[in-house]
Design an enzyme around this catalytic site. Structure first.
Site, PDB file in Angstrom:
ATOM      1  N   ASN A  98       5.135   1.249  -3.638  1.00 41.64           N
ATOM      2  CA  ASN A  98       4.563  -0.096  -3.500  1.00 41.64           C
ATOM      3  C   ASN A  98       3.482  -0.231  -4.559  1.00 41.64           C
ATOM      4  O   ASN A  98       2.372   0.272  -4.389  1.00 41.64           O
ATOM      5  CB  ASN A  98       3.992  -0.281  -2.086  1.00 41.64           C
TER       6      ASN A  98
ATOM      7  N   LYS B 231       1.933  -2.793  -5.385  1.00 43.27           N
ATOM      8  CA  LYS B 231       0.945  -3.822  -5.031  1.00 43.27           C
ATOM      9  C   LYS B 231       0.671  -4.713  -6.248  1.00 43.27           C
ATOM     10  O   LYS B 231       1.563  -4.905  -7.065  1.00 43.27           O
ATOM     11  CB  LYS B 231      -0.321  -3.184  -4.452  1.00 43.27           C
TER      12      LYS B 231
ATOM     13  N   HIS C  22       3.160  -5.876   5.601  1.00 41.75           N
ATOM     14  CA  HIS C  22       2.151  -4.907   5.157  1.00 41.75           C
ATOM     15  C   HIS C  22       0.790  -5.310   5.713  1.00 41.75           C
ATOM     16  O   HIS C  22       0.472  -6.496   5.791  1.00 41.75           O
ATOM     17  CB  HIS C  22       2.123  -4.848   3.628  1.00 41.75           C
TER      18      HIS C  22
ATOM     19  N   GLU D 254      -2.031  -5.320   4.445  1.00 45.01           N
ATOM     20  CA  GLU D 254      -2.835  -6.139   3.526  1.00 45.01           C
ATOM     21  C   GLU D 254      -2.467  -7.610   3.675  1.00 45.01           C
ATOM     22  O   GLU D 254      -3.322  -8.488   3.582  1.00 45.01           O
ATOM     23  CB  GLU D 254      -2.634  -5.645   2.081  1.00 45.01           C
TER      24      GLU D 254
ATOM     25  N   GLU E 166       2.160   2.793   8.709  1.00 49.39           N
ATOM     26  CA  GLU E 166       1.044   2.976   7.789  1.00 49.39           C
ATOM     27  C   GLU E 166      -0.269   2.721   8.536  1.00 49.39           C
ATOM     28  O   GLU E 166      -0.678   1.561   8.694  1.00 49.39           O
ATOM     29  CB  GLU E 166       1.137   1.970   6.628  1.00 49.39           C
TER      30      GLU E 166
ATOM     31  N   GLY F 110      -5.077   3.822   0.986  1.00 49.14           N
ATOM     32  CA  GLY F 110      -5.980   3.766  -0.165  1.00 49.14           C
ATOM     33  C   GLY F 110      -7.306   4.472   0.042  1.00 49.14           C
ATOM     34  O   GLY F 110      -8.219   4.315  -0.772  1.00 49.14           O
TER      35      GLY F 110
ATOM     36  N   SER G 143      -2.114   7.211   1.759  1.00 47.67           N
ATOM     37  CA  SER G 143      -2.682   8.320   0.987  1.00 47.67           C
ATOM     38  C   SER G 143      -1.727   9.506   0.817  1.00 47.67           C
ATOM     39  O   SER G 143      -2.170  10.665   0.813  1.00 47.67           O
ATOM     40  CB  SER G 143      -4.015   8.759   1.595  1.00 47.67           C
TER      41      SER G 143
HETATM   42  P1  13P Z   1      -1.778   4.370  -0.552  1.00 50.45           P
HETATM   43  O1  13P Z   1      -0.645   5.344  -0.804  1.00 50.45           O
HETATM   44  O2  13P Z   1      -2.500   3.971  -1.818  1.00 50.45           O
HETATM   45  O3  13P Z   1      -2.668   4.836   0.539  1.00 50.45           O
HETATM   46  O4  13P Z   1      -1.090   3.009  -0.040  1.00 50.45           O
HETATM   47  C1  13P Z   1      -0.158   3.061   0.972  1.00 50.45           C
HETATM   48  C2  13P Z   1       0.466   1.734   1.092  1.00 50.45           C
HETATM   49  O5  13P Z   1      -0.193   0.766   1.436  1.00 50.45           O
HETATM   50  C3  13P Z   1       1.876   1.611   0.756  1.00 50.45           C
HETATM   51  O6  13P Z   1       2.388   0.399   1.178  1.00 50.45           O
END
Ligand code: 13P
Length: 254
Positions: free
Chosen positions: A9, A11, A98, A100, A170, A176, A216
């Site tokens: 991803n 992003k 997601h 976010e 997640e 992150g 992560s």
């Molecule tokens: P990270 O791997 O940066 O923690 O992000 C995970 C994520 O949100 C994947 O969709």
């Protein structure tokens, strides 16, 4: 069959030049060593879908996915991208729900359900994300919280539709942050999700459901996570932006 999947991803990162470079680096490696039993999916920003899809064409087991899709079919929805548009680019996967988007764009379970239905109607596989905030884990309410998310959206799909989705767990506090969930916590949640789907839809659905972990994941912790019995792969954020890290993660799954 539970497919092994490593999905990137990206992003809202990378411009066109950087996106092509990253894809080029990944493909260069995969041309040499490409585990044919692992699905590799690059979920890239909308503007680069077509270009990256074309770059990946003909490479075994590598696919391109979107990071979102409109809940509407078509019409006066400025800025939205429909499932039909994705289909016309031969896109086979799209992330939905997601955290976010749930948090920053106030996406509800109902909206996420509509998005999944739109995607499935166009033969695009939703990668449905769920996960709890830290406050729920602290209260030991994390399993109930996540199963409720699934109940409110996924469980409104028909049995035939559920067979066409992938679920990614997640935990929000792990995304992150560099804080990965403990292995037993990952397994506990994945087991609970699979059991929940089995009780609702039967073992023919649950035993074929691919369940990914995200939060992560990096080259050092990937193998231990992917070796857990109910984990079928990962949804990778930050580490998917570095070709070597992403390839090392892909190589961590058997
Ligand atoms: P990270 O791997 O940066 O923690 O992000 C995970 C994520 O949100 C994947 O969709």
């Amino acid at each position: 069959m539970r497919n092994k999947i490593i999905a990137a991803n990206w992003k809202m990162n990378k411009d066109e030049y950087e996106s092509k470079n990253l894809t080029y680096e990944i493909l260069k490696y995969l041309n040499k060593t490409n585990n044919p039993s692992v699905y590799k999916i690059l979920c890239v920003p909308f503007p680069f879908l077509n270009k990256i899809h074309n770059m990946c064409a003909g490479v075994n087991m590598i696919f391109v996915g979107a990071q979102n899709c409109s809940a509407f079919e078509n019409g006066a929805y400025t800025g939205e991208v429909s499932s039909a548009m994705l289909k016309s680019l031969s896109i086979l996967y799209a992330i939905v729900g997601h955290s976010e988007r749930r948090i920053m764009f106030k996406e509800s379970d109902d909206l996420i359900l509509e998005k999944m239905k739109r995607l499935i109607s166009k033969q695009i596989i939703p990668i449905y994300c769920c996960g709890e905030p830290f406050s729920e884990r602290k209260k030991k309410n994390h399993i109930r919280y996540v199963l409720n998310q699934i109940e409110q959206s996924v469980c409104n799909l028909k049995k035939e539709e559920i067979k066409k989705i992938v679920i990614a767990y997640e935990p929000i506090w792990s995304i992150g942050t560099g804080i990965t969930a403990e292995l037993e916590d990952v397994q506990e949640m994945h087991f609970a999700i699979r059991k929940f789907i089995r009780l609702k839809y039967g073992s023919s659905v649950s035993k074929n459901l691919s369940l990914l972990y995200g939060g992560s994941v990096n080259p050092l912790n990937a193998k231990q996570i992917f070796d857990l019995p109910d984990v079928d792969g990962g949804l990778i954020g930050g580490a998917s932006l570095k070709s070597q890290d992403f390839i090392d993660i892909v190589n961590s799954i058997n």
